[in-house]
Design an enzyme around this catalytic site. Sequence first.
Site, PDB file in Angstrom:
ATOM      1  N   HIS A  39       0.940  -1.091   0.018  1.00 10.97           N
ATOM      2  CA  HIS A  39      -0.033  -0.154   0.054  1.00 10.97           C
ATOM      3  C   HIS A  39       0.933   1.074  -0.131  1.00 10.97           C
ATOM      4  CE1 HIS A  39      -3.907  -2.075   0.413  1.00 10.97           C
ATOM      5  NE2 HIS A  39      -3.280  -2.821   1.289  1.00 10.97           N
ATOM      6  N   ARG A  71      -9.620   4.420  -1.078  1.00 14.98           N
ATOM      7  CA  ARG A  71      -8.966   3.686  -0.088  1.00 14.98           C
ATOM      8  C   ARG A  71      -8.977   4.830   1.183  1.00 14.98           C
ATOM      9  NH1 ARG A  71      -4.736   1.747  -4.468  1.00 14.98           N
ATOM     10  NH2 ARG A  71      -5.557  -0.202  -5.016  1.00 14.98           N
ATOM     11  N   ARG A 116     -14.545   1.775  -0.566  1.00 10.48           N
ATOM     12  CA  ARG A 116     -14.156   0.629   0.250  1.00 10.48           C
ATOM     13  C   ARG A 116     -14.143   0.629   1.596  1.00 10.48           C
ATOM     14  NH1 ARG A 116      -8.392  -1.762  -0.807  1.00 10.48           N
ATOM     15  NH2 ARG A 116      -7.637  -0.172   0.824  1.00 10.48           N
ATOM     16  N   GLU A 127     -10.862 -11.518  -3.098  1.00  6.94           N
ATOM     17  CA  GLU A 127      -9.536 -11.447  -2.913  1.00  6.94           C
ATOM     18  C   GLU A 127      -9.048 -12.588  -2.157  1.00  6.94           C
ATOM     19  OE1 GLU A 127      -8.488  -6.982  -1.768  1.00  6.94           O
ATOM     20  OE2 GLU A 127     -10.549  -7.603  -0.818  1.00  6.94           O
TER      21      GLU A 127
END
Length: 414
Positions: free
Chosen positions: A65, A150, A194, A291
Site C-alpha cells: 500500500h 481507499r 471501500r 480477494e
Amino acid sequence: MVLLKGIGASSYVKTGKVKKIEKYKDMAVIKGGEIIVASKVSRDMLPKIKRAGAVVTDYGGLTSHAAITLRELKIPCVVGTEIATDILEEDMLITVDGHTGNIYEGIMEFEEESELLEFHETSTNLKVNLNIPAIAPAVAEYADGVGSIRIENMVIETGKHPYVLLNEGKLTSVLVNGIRSILDAFYPKPVWFRTFDIPTDELKNLKGGEVEPDEHNPLLGLRAIQKDIQDINILKSEFDAIKQLLDEGYHNLGLKIPFLRDISEYIKVKENLKSVGLKAHKDLKVGVSIETPSAALTLDDFFKEKIDFISIGMSDLTMCCLAVDRRGVKVAKHFNLNHPAVLKLVSMIIQKGNQNGIESCIAGYAASDELIVKKVIQMGIPSISTNPDQLLKMRRYIKTVERGIKLDAARSLL
C-alpha cells in the site's frame, strides 16, 4: 556508480541526501526532499514520508500500500533491496531511479522523457483508484469513475487510531469530508467506497494504536471486513458517513466490501447497513471485492444474496492462492500475478459476472500491468481501475488491445 539495486516501485527519479529511519519517531525530523532509507515503510508513515524526495527500503513489494500511494504522489520508490540500510550511510548523496530500481552514488543526470498523451475513448470502462482526495479534481475528466476509494489514508492523516477518532466523535466527519471532495470531482460518475482495510501493524504507530495485537503475518491476520465486523462501531461510523453523503444528494456512491472469506461476512455487513437506516441495492449499490479463493469459489452464494458489482483484488488473490506473502522479499520470485491458477480464478469470476449481468472490475496494481490488462480484456472484463498516473497511458493501451480483438474477430470470419 550503482551502489545497489532493488525493485523499482514508482518510476520517477530524484537526487538527495540519505536520511535513515529506524523508528517511527525518527519521521519527525524529515524536513523535505531527503531520500528516506528504512527497513520497511507502512501507511502510518505516509503523512510524514510524503515530504520525502524518494524512498528506499530493504523490504516490501510492488503491491504494498505504501508503494501504491508513493506512485500516486509521484515520489520515486525502490523497495526490496534487502541491504539498503546497511550500505547507504547518513547524509550520503545518492540518486534513486524508481523505474530501474538502481541506486546511484552522487548526482546522476537523466534525460526526462516527455510524452504528450491524448484521450482515447474505450469500450472498456477505465476507472481510477484513489488514496488521496486532493488528487481527484486533476484526474476526474480522464476516468469513468472511481473503482476504489481507499479511506485508510484519511484516518492515518489525523495521526489517530480509528478508536480514538470514534471516541472523540470525529470518525464519521473525517470520512465525510474526504469522500465528499472525491464525489464532487467525479459526480455523476460512479464512486466505489471501500470499507477499512488496514493491517494491524500499520495501526500500531497511530495515537491509541497500542491496542492492536502482534501478528507475524498481518496481511493474513485481523484485517479488512473481518476486523470491521469485530469493531462494529467502526463499521457503523463508516455507514453513517455514507448515509450523510447520500442525504446530501451524492447518489453516485457505491459500497465495496474487501477481503471477504465467505457469504456469512457479507450477510452481516448488510444487516448492519440496514441497522443505520440504509437498504442495500436500493439506497446504494453494494458490491464485493474478491480477494480470497474461498470467496471466488463460492461466488454463486453472493449472487443469490445479491451484489451490484464485483471488484477483483489480484494482489491479495495471488497471495492467498499461491500461499506467498506479497510483502516478503525472500519469496518475491514466487509472487506471480500471471500464474495459471490465479488467471483461472480471475477468468471464472469475470465469466460468472458477465453471465449474471454483474459488472466486474480489476483494481489495484494489476490494473497498471499491460500484460494482465490485455488478458482480462480478452477474458471479457467490463471495467478496469488503475492508478492516477497511468490513466492516459492505459487508455491508449486499452484502445490498442480492443482494436486487436476486433481485427482478430474480423479475420476469423474470412
